[in-house]
Motif scaffolding. Structure first.
Motif: not given
Length: 295
Positions: A254-260, A221
């Protein structure tokens, strides 16, 4: 006519010179990868072992093996097993002689038959050994060139020599790319990233998604950037000590669930550290295969 003949001769010889230059450039290219740490796999993608590529000369080289898998042990046994089976059978046949008194003619006939059997078996063993030597294993060899920072893909035929040493013949470079060349072990393990700022250290939980000899992919995150460096701590197996690697971020996703997700490479690893990571990867891979077989 003579001028045309001279020009015609020169034009025919030119391709040979170009072919020779191309071959020399290819040999020089391979020599530049001497000392590179590589992974050796079958054409089906099965990892055999990790080795150091040395003694490169034209299209030949030597692989100094670091670590091995069960598959590489199996292949090595195929070159060594069965050598004494014929001799054992011949001895057993010889020891089963009838204890009852026999005539000289019968004894002599038995001796001739035994000698013929032993000679036939020895010939079979020799043919079998020669056949093994004629069938080296066709493999793929891949590594990462630190100087060029590129993945190097090769092919060649390997045969075992001394302990943990393999001879490579018909070695060719098939592709050079910007991707990572090492075998990846898929994981989903809890891990910890430790960053340093000033005189303090900060720890952040993350997930390690996969790992290879050269690096790892992690999920977090926390936002990091390309070029950031940190310590990555993870326990690959319950019965193994914690692995600690110094990493550099090469890629950020960068992912759509606000994680990396981060593609990282390992830095400043000595041979002992690399061997420990390799052994842990092989052990985890073997444990996963045994788990799947059990299911």
């Amino acid at each position: 006519m003579r001028l045309f003949g001279l020009f015609g001769k020169g034009s025919k010889e030119q391709p040979k010179e170009n072919e020779q230059n191309t071959e020399e450039n290819s040999h020089a290219e391979i020599t530049a990868y001497s000392g590179m740490r590589v992974e050796v796999t079958t054409f089906e993608g099965e990892l055999l072992f990790v080795a150091k590529l040395v003694n490169l000369r034209e299209n030949q080289a030597v692989l100094q093996q670091y670590s091995e898998t069960e598959r590489s042990k199996e292949i090595l046994r195929q070159y060594t097993e069965g050598e004494d089976d014929g001799k054992t059978q011949a001895r057993e046949a010889g020891s089963s002689a009838n204890t009852a008194p026999e005539s000289l003619e019968v004894v002599f006939a038995r001796m001739l038959a035994r000698q013929a059997q032993e000679a036939e078996q020895a010939e079979k063993e020799q043919d079998s050994e020669e056949e093994k030597q004629k069938e080296p294993l066709h493999v793929r060899i891949r590594g990462y060139n630190d100087h060029e920072r590129k993945a190097v893909y090769m092919e060649g035929f390997i045969t075992p020599e001394e302990k943990h040493t393999w001879k490579v013949e018909e070695l060719t470079v098939t592709r050079i790319g910007n991707d990572r060349a090492f075998f990846r072990l898929e994981t989903n393990l809890d891990a910890v990233v430790t960053t340093f700022g000033g005189f303090s250290a900060r720890e952040q939980d993350c997930k390690m998604l996969n790992i290879s000899v050269g690096g790892a992919r992690i999920l977090s995150e926390q936002l990091y950037h390309e070029g950031d460096k940190f310590l990555l701590k993870v326990q690959l197996l319950e019965d193994r000590p914690m692995s600690v690697m110094f990493c550099e971020v090469l890629r950020v996703f960068e992912r759509e669930d606000s994680k990396y997700e981060y593609g990282c490479r390992f830095l400043e690893l000595n041979e002992e550290d690399q061997d420990k990571i390799t052994q842990n990867i092989f052990a985890a891979q073997l444990a996963e295969r045994r788990k799947k077989r059990g299911q």
